[in-house]
Design an enzyme around this catalytic site. Sequence first.
Site, mmCIF file in Angstrom:
data_model
loop_
_atom_site.group_PDB
_atom_site.id
_atom_site.type_symbol
_atom_site.label_atom_id
_atom_site.label_comp_id
_atom_site.label_asym_id
_atom_site.label_seq_id
_atom_site.Cartn_x
_atom_site.Cartn_y
_atom_site.Cartn_z
ATOM 1 N N ASP A 3 50.044 48.235 50.817
ATOM 2 C CA ASP A 3 49.202 49.043 49.930
ATOM 3 C C ASP A 3 50.064 50.074 49.196
ATOM 4 O O ASP A 3 51.125 50.461 49.679
ATOM 5 C CB ASP A 3 48.155 49.821 50.744
ATOM 6 C CG ASP A 3 47.018 48.935 51.239
ATOM 7 O OD1 ASP A 3 46.925 47.768 50.834
ATOM 8 O OD2 ASP A 3 46.210 49.445 52.043
ATOM 9 N N ARG A 26 49.391 42.869 44.175
ATOM 10 C CA ARG A 26 47.964 43.175 44.004
ATOM 11 C C ARG A 26 47.900 44.217 42.887
ATOM 12 O O ARG A 26 48.598 45.242 42.958
ATOM 13 C CB ARG A 26 47.367 43.761 45.280
ATOM 14 C CG ARG A 26 45.940 44.286 45.046
ATOM 15 C CD ARG A 26 45.456 45.212 46.159
ATOM 16 N NE ARG A 26 45.371 44.544 47.431
ATOM 17 C CZ ARG A 26 45.545 45.171 48.597
ATOM 18 N NH1 ARG A 26 45.840 46.454 48.638
ATOM 19 N NH2 ARG A 26 45.450 44.507 49.723
HETATM 20 P P1 FDA Z 1 35.587 51.181 38.982
HETATM 21 O O1 FDA Z 1 35.868 52.272 39.955
HETATM 22 O O2 FDA Z 1 35.376 51.556 37.558
HETATM 23 O O3 FDA Z 1 34.374 50.354 39.527
HETATM 24 C C1 FDA Z 1 33.761 49.330 38.771
HETATM 25 C C2 FDA Z 1 32.356 49.129 39.328
HETATM 26 O O4 FDA Z 1 32.446 48.669 40.683
HETATM 27 C C3 FDA Z 1 31.526 50.413 39.435
HETATM 28 O O5 FDA Z 1 30.891 50.704 38.222
HETATM 29 C C4 FDA Z 1 30.576 50.046 40.537
HETATM 30 O O6 FDA Z 1 29.560 49.189 40.061
HETATM 31 C C5 FDA Z 1 31.436 49.272 41.472
HETATM 32 N N1 FDA Z 1 32.086 50.120 42.504
HETATM 33 C C6 FDA Z 1 33.375 50.501 42.552
HETATM 34 N N2 FDA Z 1 33.621 51.220 43.674
HETATM 35 C C7 FDA Z 1 32.438 51.303 44.331
HETATM 36 C C8 FDA Z 1 32.037 51.881 45.554
HETATM 37 N N3 FDA Z 1 32.895 52.529 46.359
HETATM 38 N N4 FDA Z 1 30.745 51.753 45.942
HETATM 39 C C9 FDA Z 1 29.859 51.094 45.181
HETATM 40 N N5 FDA Z 1 30.182 50.505 44.002
HETATM 41 C C10 FDA Z 1 31.455 50.612 43.585
HETATM 42 N N6 FDA Z 1 43.998 51.651 45.277
HETATM 43 C C11 FDA Z 1 45.225 52.163 45.498
HETATM 44 O O7 FDA Z 1 45.555 53.217 44.948
HETATM 45 N N7 FDA Z 1 46.106 51.527 46.315
HETATM 46 C C12 FDA Z 1 45.809 50.352 46.925
HETATM 47 O O8 FDA Z 1 46.636 49.803 47.654
HETATM 48 C C13 FDA Z 1 44.519 49.794 46.699
HETATM 49 N N8 FDA Z 1 44.147 48.635 47.304
HETATM 50 C C14 FDA Z 1 42.964 48.028 46.918
HETATM 51 C C15 FDA Z 1 42.646 46.766 47.413
HETATM 52 C C16 FDA Z 1 41.527 46.106 46.952
HETATM 53 C C17 FDA Z 1 41.202 44.737 47.481
HETATM 54 C C18 FDA Z 1 40.684 46.727 45.983
HETATM 55 C C19 FDA Z 1 39.497 46.011 45.412
HETATM 56 C C20 FDA Z 1 40.961 47.989 45.542
HETATM 57 C C21 FDA Z 1 42.090 48.664 46.017
HETATM 58 N N9 FDA Z 1 42.387 49.946 45.596
HETATM 59 C C22 FDA Z 1 43.629 50.478 45.855
HETATM 60 C C23 FDA Z 1 41.343 50.781 44.955
HETATM 61 C C24 FDA Z 1 41.378 50.695 43.458
HETATM 62 O O9 FDA Z 1 42.513 51.347 42.966
HETATM 63 C C25 FDA Z 1 40.142 51.364 42.859
HETATM 64 O O10 FDA Z 1 40.057 52.681 43.248
HETATM 65 C C26 FDA Z 1 38.831 50.698 43.218
HETATM 66 O O11 FDA Z 1 38.966 49.308 43.269
HETATM 67 C C27 FDA Z 1 37.769 51.011 42.160
HETATM 68 O O12 FDA Z 1 38.225 50.598 40.897
HETATM 69 P P2 FDA Z 1 37.572 49.389 40.081
HETATM 70 O O13 FDA Z 1 38.677 48.654 39.399
HETATM 71 O O14 FDA Z 1 36.723 48.578 40.971
HETATM 72 O O15 FDA Z 1 36.765 50.106 38.931
#
Ligand code: FDA
Length: 298
Positions: free
Chosen positions: A125, A172
């Site tokens: 991560d 990732r």
């Molecule tokens: P965004 O936050 O804009 O979310 C898009 C939509 O998804 C929202 O509008 C909502 O509908 C839904 N959603 C998102 N989060 C939600 C929640 N908690 N509860 C309910 N609905 C939610 N970061 C990092 O800094 N280091 C890392 O190593 C990782 N590792 C990682 C692994 C995996 C498998 C994932 C999916 C994510 C990470 N992340 C991470 C976290 C990543 O950086 C980010 O903070 C989250 O994925 C949210 O960003 P989105 O791209 O989903 O967009």
Amino acid sequence: MALLDRAIVRVLPFVPRELVRRLASRYIAGPTLDDAVRVVRKLNAEGKLATIDVLGEEIRDGDAAREIALAYHRVFARIDDERLDSNVSIKLTALGLQLDEAMCRLHVEALVRDATERDNFVRIDMEDSSTTDATLRLYRDLRAAGHENVGVVLQARLRRTLADAQGLPNVRLCKGIYLEGPAIAYQDADEIRASFRATLATLFDQGSYVGIATHDEALIADALRQVRERGLRREQYEFQMLLGVRPERGDELVRDGHRLRVYVPFGEHWYEYALRRLQENPAIAGYAAADTLRRLRP
Ligand code: FDA
């Protein structure tokens, strides 16, 4: 995010731990490895892959780092025993990066060797920007030493990410959860998305295997377009989502023939992870209000 949601996000650190635990229960398998195994078994039955994360970021000494490393070796053994389709995700600070980088490196090397012997995989991560250089250094050293069963994470939020992507074979890609200042990080949501798209294109162009880790519909749609236009086979990439976030969208991706890996955290040290998930949940105000009402009811 609506005004009420933003206000609730700010007060979350003052909300009682028990309430945080309940609100965040959908994001965490539970306190024990048995909980993680149960969740992964269900995900596998739904055609989804998993990556197991042992929660723990607040370690204070080498013993705590060793405990986390041992916990991961136990996870690998259980994955084998139970024939689960899962790899692991590790955090370098939980393995002592900020206490003693050499010790941390030994733990990671041992885990990657364990993974190789079991035909499994370690994802490192990415944490806040104070750890980016050390994390990429360790990853590149492991690959240079011939370890192929290891990948890293890049955060589209950081301005350096497009350059960092050069030459990385297994990444990732996510937006990045840690809030960083404007000197090093994009602040605007559209700029972060543009960085995500450009980095994904660069990674695909150079033949990297990419875990596309987002729940953002615009980015999922763009990734699907890039996959289609390049004619990539399903073994050349995977989508990744967090446990408890947009599971129905994950089902659709699986139905459409894509690989989906779900991030499954478990462990006693759930608090920091739970806060981060709640802080990015757009409906947190609704949940908190509903929960408060439930508790007020006689
Ligand atoms: P965004 O936050 O804009 O979310 C898009 C939509 O998804 C929202 O509008 C909502 O509908 C839904 N959603 C998102 N989060 C939600 C929640 N908690 N509860 C309910 N609905 C939610 N970061 C990092 O800094 N280091 C890392 O190593 C990782 N590792 C990682 C692994 C995996 C498998 C994932 C999916 C994510 C990470 N992340 C991470 C976290 C990543 O950086 C980010 O903070 C989250 O994925 C949210 O960003 P989105 O791209 O989903 O967009």
